[in-house]
Design a protein around this motif. Structure first.
Motif, PDB file in Angstrom:
ATOM      1  N   MET A 155      45.663  33.727   2.342  1.00  0.00           N
ATOM      2  CA  MET A 155      46.334  32.383   2.556  1.00  0.00           C
ATOM      3  C   MET A 155      47.700  32.502   2.262  1.00  0.00           C
ATOM      4  O   MET A 155      48.545  31.760   2.719  1.00  0.00           O
ATOM      5  CB  MET A 155      45.510  31.426   1.546  1.00  0.00           C
ATOM      6  N   GLN A 156      48.106  33.116   1.089  1.00  0.00           N
ATOM      7  CA  GLN A 156      49.570  33.146   0.596  1.00  0.00           C
ATOM      8  C   GLN A 156      50.334  34.041   1.855  1.00  0.00           C
ATOM      9  O   GLN A 156      51.305  33.556   2.166  1.00  0.00           O
ATOM     10  CB  GLN A 156      49.573  34.085  -0.953  1.00  0.00           C
ATOM     11  N   GLU A 157      49.579  34.957   2.389  1.00  0.00           N
ATOM     12  CA  GLU A 157      50.153  35.796   3.456  1.00  0.00           C
ATOM     13  C   GLU A 157      50.408  34.996   4.481  1.00  0.00           C
ATOM     14  O   GLU A 157      51.358  34.966   5.253  1.00  0.00           O
ATOM     15  CB  GLU A 157      49.341  37.054   3.732  1.00  0.00           C
ATOM     16  N   ASN A 158      49.226  34.073   4.739  1.00  0.00           N
ATOM     17  CA  ASN A 158      49.697  33.328   6.167  1.00  0.00           C
ATOM     18  C   ASN A 158      50.550  32.160   5.823  1.00  0.00           C
ATOM     19  O   ASN A 158      51.044  32.006   6.687  1.00  0.00           O
ATOM     20  CB  ASN A 158      48.031  32.761   6.188  1.00  0.00           C
ATOM     21  N   GLN A 159      50.593  31.756   4.553  1.00  0.00           N
ATOM     22  CA  GLN A 159      51.536  30.685   4.281  1.00  0.00           C
ATOM     23  C   GLN A 159      52.931  31.291   4.492  1.00  0.00           C
ATOM     24  O   GLN A 159      53.665  30.619   4.978  1.00  0.00           O
ATOM     25  CB  GLN A 159      51.596  30.058   2.945  1.00  0.00           C
ATOM     26  N   ALA A 160      53.071  32.414   3.928  1.00  0.00           N
ATOM     27  CA  ALA A 160      54.338  33.101   4.097  1.00  0.00           C
ATOM     28  C   ALA A 160      54.699  33.339   5.349  1.00  0.00           C
ATOM     29  O   ALA A 160      55.824  33.185   6.076  1.00  0.00           O
ATOM     30  CB  ALA A 160      54.353  34.458   3.381  1.00  0.00           C
ATOM     31  N   LEU A 161      53.628  33.649   6.235  1.00  0.00           N
ATOM     32  CA  LEU A 161      54.178  33.889   7.830  1.00  0.00           C
ATOM     33  C   LEU A 161      54.193  32.600   8.571  1.00  0.00           C
ATOM     34  O   LEU A 161      54.999  32.808   9.458  1.00  0.00           O
ATOM     35  CB  LEU A 161      52.772  34.636   8.294  1.00  0.00           C
ATOM     36  N   ARG A 162      53.583  31.676   8.075  1.00  0.00           N
ATOM     37  CA  ARG A 162      53.706  30.135   8.467  1.00  0.00           C
ATOM     38  C   ARG A 162      55.324  29.828   8.418  1.00  0.00           C
ATOM     39  O   ARG A 162      56.006  29.234   9.192  1.00  0.00           O
ATOM     40  CB  ARG A 162      52.755  29.184   8.269  1.00  0.00           C
ATOM     41  N   THR A 163      55.656  30.069   6.986  1.00  0.00           N
ATOM     42  CA  THR A 163      56.975  29.743   6.693  1.00  0.00           C
ATOM     43  C   THR A 163      58.217  30.696   7.610  1.00  0.00           C
ATOM     44  O   THR A 163      59.022  29.888   7.925  1.00  0.00           O
ATOM     45  CB  THR A 163      57.252  29.989   5.044  1.00  0.00           C
ATOM     46  N   LYS A 164      57.573  31.801   7.471  1.00  0.00           N
ATOM     47  CA  LYS A 164      58.838  32.667   8.384  1.00  0.00           C
ATOM     48  C   LYS A 164      58.703  32.526   9.883  1.00  0.00           C
ATOM     49  O   LYS A 164      59.927  32.308  10.617  1.00  0.00           O
ATOM     50  CB  LYS A 164      58.047  34.170   8.402  1.00  0.00           C
ATOM     51  N   LEU A 165      57.398  31.758  10.244  1.00  0.00           N
ATOM     52  CA  LEU A 165      57.400  31.323  11.700  1.00  0.00           C
ATOM     53  C   LEU A 165      57.971  30.142  11.770  1.00  0.00           C
ATOM     54  O   LEU A 165      58.878  29.864  12.931  1.00  0.00           O
ATOM     55  CB  LEU A 165      56.005  31.108  12.047  1.00  0.00           C
ATOM     56  N   LEU A 166      58.134  29.043  10.899  1.00  0.00           N
ATOM     57  CA  LEU A 166      59.100  28.181  10.988  1.00  0.00           C
ATOM     58  C   LEU A 166      60.420  28.308  10.932  1.00  0.00           C
ATOM     59  O   LEU A 166      61.142  27.712  11.788  1.00  0.00           O
ATOM     60  CB  LEU A 166      58.595  26.971   9.909  1.00  0.00           C
ATOM     61  N   GLU A 167      60.678  29.212  10.149  1.00  0.00           N
ATOM     62  CA  GLU A 167      61.903  29.520  10.074  1.00  0.00           C
ATOM     63  C   GLU A 167      62.444  30.358  11.449  1.00  0.00           C
ATOM     64  O   GLU A 167      63.722  29.986  11.801  1.00  0.00           O
ATOM     65  CB  GLU A 167      62.288  30.392   8.903  1.00  0.00           C
ATOM     66  N   ALA A 168      61.782  30.983  11.960  1.00  0.00           N
ATOM     67  CA  ALA A 168      62.148  31.667  13.066  1.00  0.00           C
ATOM     68  C   ALA A 168      62.256  30.673  14.380  1.00  0.00           C
ATOM     69  O   ALA A 168      63.067  30.729  15.078  1.00  0.00           O
ATOM     70  CB  ALA A 168      61.110  32.668  13.576  1.00  0.00           C
ATOM     71  N   ASP A 169      61.162  29.661  14.098  1.00  0.00           N
ATOM     72  CA  ASP A 169      61.088  28.727  15.168  1.00  0.00           C
ATOM     73  C   ASP A 169      62.745  27.685  15.000  1.00  0.00           C
ATOM     74  O   ASP A 169      63.311  27.406  16.080  1.00  0.00           O
ATOM     75  CB  ASP A 169      59.993  27.797  15.187  1.00  0.00           C
ATOM     76  N   SER A 170      62.948  27.364  13.748  1.00  0.00           N
ATOM     77  CA  SER A 170      64.229  26.790  13.573  1.00  0.00           C
ATOM     78  C   SER A 170      65.519  27.680  14.197  1.00  0.00           C
ATOM     79  O   SER A 170      66.185  27.018  14.663  1.00  0.00           O
ATOM     80  CB  SER A 170      64.054  26.421  11.970  1.00  0.00           C
TER      81      SER A 170
END
Length: 218
Positions: free
Chosen positions: A41-56
């Protein structure tokens, strides 16, 4: 090491005679599953955050890209407009320069033609005047020559000799008829005045009149 789905699917717990699972094994397995699930979950959250940052970042990059493309398009359009305007102004300037040059050439040719015509006219007038003067001079010389020849012929005739002889006689008669002053005592004698001499003058009125007419023509 994280529990894989295959391990979860194939996990077998120890059973006792009463067929119940061993509590410690189930608890340990669940704890391991919980830890692994939390890590996921933490890794998924981190990946989501990175994905959001990447999308941004991708959005920003795309926006920047679109902005750059828009700027390039605007600059290209401005360059095209400036090029067209410059070409139009250059064409107009060139046409105006050509028109002015043609006008100047035409005016210069007209002035040159006028000057040439005026010079030709003056030259023709001078030639005509020269020819007329030459003809008048020739005619004048002929008249003078004719008058002189006529006078010479007159002098060579017998009538001229008679005229000259009669003139000489008149001069002699006038000299003989001049009074002579007698001296008076104690009175100063005036000097004798010279006897007037009669000159023979040949007048040629036609020659003088022709000469005056010729001089007055200018």
């Amino acid at each position: 090491m994280a529990v894989t789905p295959q391990e979860i699917h194939s996990k077998q717990f120890t059973t006792r005679s009463n067929k119940w699972f061993e509590k410690t094994e189930v608890t340990g397995f669940l704890d391991q599953v919980a830890v692994d699930y939390d890590n996921l979950m933490q890794e998924n959250q981190a990946l989501r955050t990175k994905l959001l940052e990447a999308d941004s970042n991708a959005t920003q990059v795309e926006e920047m890209k679109q902005s750059v493309n828009s700027s390039i398009l605007i600059a290209q359009e401005a360059a095209d407009r400036l090029k067209k305007q410059t070409e139009a102004e250059a064409e107009a300037t060139l046409q105006q320069a050509e028109t002015e040059a043609q006008k100047i050439v035409m005016e210069a040719n007209a002035k040159a033609n006028n000057l040439l015509s005026e010079s030709q006219r003056k030259n023709d007038d001078l030639v005509t005047h020269h020819d007329a003067m030459a003809k008048e001079m020739t005619a004048f010389k002929q008249r003078i020559s004719g008058l002189l020849n006529a006078q010479i012929d007159l002098m060579n005739t017998e009538g001229w000799d008679e005229f000259q002889h009669a003139t000489d006689l008149r001069v002699a008669a006038q000299q003989n008829q001049a009074p002579v002053q007698q001296p008076v005592a104690e009175t100063p004698v005036a000097p004798e005045e010279p006897v007037a001499q009669t000159e023979t003058v040949v007048v040629m009125p036609d020659l003088q009149e022709n000469n005056d007419n010729f001089l007055n023509k200018d």
